[in-house]
Design a protein around this motif. Sequence first.
Motif, short mmCIF file in Angstrom:
data_model
loop_
_atom_site.label_atom_id
_atom_site.label_comp_id
_atom_site.label_asym_id
_atom_site.label_seq_id
_atom_site.Cartn_x
_atom_site.Cartn_y
_atom_site.Cartn_z
N GLU A 1 15.22 -14.12 -4.32
CA GLU A 1 14.11 -13.64 -5.31
C GLU A 1 12.67 -14.03 -5.22
O GLU A 1 11.89 -13.37 -5.10
CB GLU A 1 14.54 -13.78 -6.68
N GLU A 2 12.73 -15.27 -4.74
CA GLU A 2 11.47 -15.94 -4.24
C GLU A 2 10.70 -15.22 -3.29
O GLU A 2 9.58 -14.97 -3.09
CB GLU A 2 11.45 -17.48 -4.20
N TRP A 3 11.61 -14.95 -2.18
CA TRP A 3 11.22 -14.44 -0.88
C TRP A 3 10.55 -12.91 -1.40
O TRP A 3 9.48 -12.66 -0.91
CB TRP A 3 12.16 -14.21 0.08
N LYS A 4 11.54 -12.25 -2.15
CA LYS A 4 10.92 -11.00 -2.49
C LYS A 4 9.59 -10.83 -3.17
O LYS A 4 8.79 -10.08 -3.24
CB LYS A 4 12.19 -10.39 -3.17
N ALA A 5 9.27 -11.99 -3.94
CA ALA A 5 8.35 -11.78 -4.94
C ALA A 5 7.03 -12.33 -4.05
O ALA A 5 5.97 -11.69 -4.02
CB ALA A 5 8.27 -13.09 -5.83
N PHE A 6 7.23 -13.07 -2.85
CA PHE A 6 6.20 -13.13 -1.81
C PHE A 6 5.83 -11.97 -1.22
O PHE A 6 4.56 -11.62 -0.81
CB PHE A 6 6.57 -14.36 -1.00
N GLU A 7 6.81 -11.23 -0.86
CA GLU A 7 6.73 -10.00 -0.05
C GLU A 7 5.96 -8.88 -0.84
O GLU A 7 4.83 -8.49 -0.39
CB GLU A 7 8.03 -9.34 0.32
N THR A 8 6.42 -8.85 -2.19
CA THR A 8 5.41 -7.94 -2.95
C THR A 8 4.03 -8.49 -3.27
O THR A 8 3.51 -7.40 -3.11
CB THR A 8 6.47 -7.88 -4.46
N SER A 9 3.96 -9.61 -3.55
CA SER A 9 2.41 -10.02 -3.74
C SER A 9 1.72 -9.80 -2.68
O SER A 9 0.52 -9.34 -2.48
CB SER A 9 2.62 -11.64 -3.96
N ALA A 10 2.10 -10.31 -1.16
CA ALA A 10 1.45 -10.24 0.29
C ALA A 10 1.21 -8.75 0.28
O ALA A 10 0.24 -8.30 0.60
CB ALA A 10 2.24 -10.99 1.11
N LEU A 11 2.44 -7.95 0.60
CA LEU A 11 2.34 -6.73 0.96
C LEU A 11 1.59 -5.60 -0.02
O LEU A 11 1.31 -4.54 0.50
CB LEU A 11 3.44 -6.28 1.60
N GLY A 12 1.66 -5.92 -1.35
CA GLY A 12 1.32 -5.10 -2.38
C GLY A 12 -0.15 -5.29 -2.63
O GLY A 12 -0.69 -4.22 -3.08
N HIS A 13 -0.63 -6.38 -2.38
CA HIS A 13 -1.94 -6.58 -2.73
C HIS A 13 -3.09 -6.69 -1.44
O HIS A 13 -4.37 -6.48 -1.33
CB HIS A 13 -2.44 -7.78 -3.39
N LEU A 14 -2.63 -7.29 -0.39
CA LEU A 14 -3.38 -7.55 0.94
C LEU A 14 -3.25 -6.45 1.68
O LEU A 14 -2.90 -6.36 2.61
CB LEU A 14 -2.99 -9.00 1.60
N LYS A 15 -4.03 -5.50 1.36
CA LYS A 15 -4.10 -4.13 1.97
C LYS A 15 -4.74 -4.17 3.41
O LYS A 15 -4.43 -3.22 4.45
CB LYS A 15 -4.98 -3.27 1.26
N GLU A 16 -5.53 -5.10 3.58
CA GLU A 16 -6.34 -5.56 5.08
C GLU A 16 -5.63 -6.41 6.02
O GLU A 16 -6.22 -6.66 6.94
CB GLU A 16 -7.84 -5.92 4.77
N MET A 17 -4.76 -6.95 5.58
CA MET A 17 -3.91 -8.16 6.21
C MET A 17 -3.31 -7.39 7.67
O MET A 17 -2.53 -6.56 7.49
CB MET A 17 -2.80 -8.84 5.60
N VAL A 18 -3.88 -7.94 8.70
CA VAL A 18 -3.42 -7.68 9.96
C VAL A 18 -2.27 -8.72 10.56
O VAL A 18 -1.41 -8.27 11.13
CB VAL A 18 -4.65 -7.73 10.71
N THR A 19 -2.42 -9.95 10.49
CA THR A 19 -1.60 -11.05 11.08
C THR A 19 -0.89 -11.75 9.76
O THR A 19 -1.84 -12.48 8.80
CB THR A 19 -2.37 -11.82 12.05
N LEU A 20 0.25 -12.10 9.83
CA LEU A 20 1.03 -12.88 8.78
C LEU A 20 1.56 -14.01 9.46
O LEU A 20 2.51 -13.66 10.46
CB LEU A 20 1.68 -11.84 7.89
N HIS A 21 1.46 -15.16 9.26
CA HIS A 21 2.16 -16.23 9.98
C HIS A 21 2.88 -17.22 8.92
O HIS A 21 2.39 -17.53 7.86
CB HIS A 21 1.24 -17.24 10.74
N ILE A 22 4.17 -17.11 8.90
CA ILE A 22 5.14 -17.70 7.87
C ILE A 22 5.45 -19.13 8.65
O ILE A 22 6.27 -19.07 9.66
CB ILE A 22 6.33 -16.91 7.58
N SER A 23 5.18 -20.20 8.37
CA SER A 23 5.37 -21.38 9.23
C SER A 23 6.90 -22.03 8.88
O SER A 23 7.24 -22.75 9.87
CB SER A 23 4.62 -22.53 8.68
#
Length: 610
Positions: free
Chosen positions: A426-448
Amino acid sequence: MARKLTFDDLETEIKALIIRPSDLKNVCLVSKQLHEIAVKPLYRNISFDLGGTNDTRLAGLLNPHNKGLKHIRRIRLYLANVRDRCNQKQQANFATRMLLEFLPEDVLEEFRWDDAWCPWEPFSTDNLLLLYKKQRRMKWLEVMDLDREVLPELKKNPKIQRDMFSHARKLALYPENRTSLNLCHFFVEKTTEVLEELIVHTNFDSDDPRGHSPPPGFPASSIDSRELHDSATGPGLLSRTIFSHMVPFEKCTPFKNLRSLHLHKVSLRYSTDTWCKFVDFTNLEHLSIYNCSGADSLFGQLCKSSNLPRQLKVLEIQHKDNAENEALIALDGFLCLVSGIRDLVLDMEHVKTLPAAAGIARHGKTLELLNVHCSQESIHVTTSVGDAEELVWDTEEFQKICNACTGLEQLSCAWPQTSLIRSPSEEWKAFETSALGHLKEMVTLHISTFPTNKPSTQLLPRTVYEQLLQGLAQRIFEMAKNGVPEPVDLTTGDAPAPDPPTDSVAESLTTTKSGRLHLLGFGISDKIYEREDSKNQILFLRSTCLSALGDIKTYAAPIGWVLRQFVEPRSEVLDFVLPRATTVPCRESGGLGSSGRWGGNEDDDGEFDV
């Protein structure tokens, strides 16, 4: 009827924009016209791996008939990764000499050495003098340890001084003994009026940082820290030597044109009496603080109206905090006062919490690159599968950042744990929703952090793990392309109001298009300086493929760290060196290729041809 336009009818500037950086080499071989277009950007920045078998290829590159030589502007030298390093540095110095002899005069703007080779190894003084004599338009100058003292020769030759400093705008200082300190002062004094970027990277940690005795006539590099750094009683040896022409600092005039400052291993505990005197922080646009003790004191001074930067665009901090987390507290206060930051890089060790979301959200309108990594303990090599030592934002804080920073193009941080053999948490889904739902201009995503295969107690083979990770990456790319449901308000727990009933279930969901996510990375690379693909980092490029029925589907294509910078230039968030490494939670059994890696073709010397 008008003739149909073709590619040959386009203007030269338009053709240059169409050609991708990764295709420049092949475009040069098509025709004479395309060769003239592509040869200039192809040769502008060149890196050499010296001290290996490829040194024989320099003769072909330096051929006078090579039309690309006159377009070279920046050169970066590396030591080749070879098994037998006997006399490698002597061979590299010889290759450097040949390179400087046959390069056209006055074409270079920068001539730099890799940090793993120079400045922490004595460099040839003769080669350096030859560089200054033949390349008189360089904007970037470096001061390092040499195999013999060069300062008397420079002072006796006014022509070299006039030519060398006439175009210099950037200065990198690497002092590690008294001799190099004096040389640093000479360069700073000559460039005071025109200096725009200053790098000070010290190395006084040991008696012999190179593992061997100093050259004849050179004193030992070790200097007591009380003598070296500033104290409550006055400036230290570092400040009063490099900037001795500005003493007393209380009456000096700060650098007029300095816009970028990089400090590495410099004590800033008493910066109010030294650095805040000869550096005008209000005009800085780029500030980098790496492993500097007393950084909290500097942030405290920068919070004052007389020192608060008013044009700061880039802020990079790498720091190991104390038990009271004074640097983190001071940094949070500074971020809430300064405004307009475009690139924010924060790497903190020994902290209890991540930087406050409020300070980051303050720069939401201007922030384009965000790279935040924090850990509770100073652990440089990660052995645990879960990467538990790196702190992760809670979902509410992460959503605040994503809501505010809608113009973010590159993001790098740790994500919550999830399993590849189960549905995402559920925490991972919440991060997906926040990042992909609001960051419309995001080109590169780095998950360490890496996903695991829990609840299974045995690690998966690397081939299987990479396949499952590719499926997760493909899921993220599809969500970025097709949109995600409107996120739930985490503060109230209320879902968005439902739309009126329609015939299509898809049309009833309120979606937010992202669409620009192009590159996705997992893990932290440990091969930055060697320019090799790391086994501890896996990257995927958003592509397309045809299904068995002929439908176009989203596909997560594996790509190497070296190749991605040519395919997607907006991925410099992956270039930052982090003082830790993550291991892939799998059993090593070889990857999808014969070398066990994805992306790039590796040759016998461990180099990649791009």
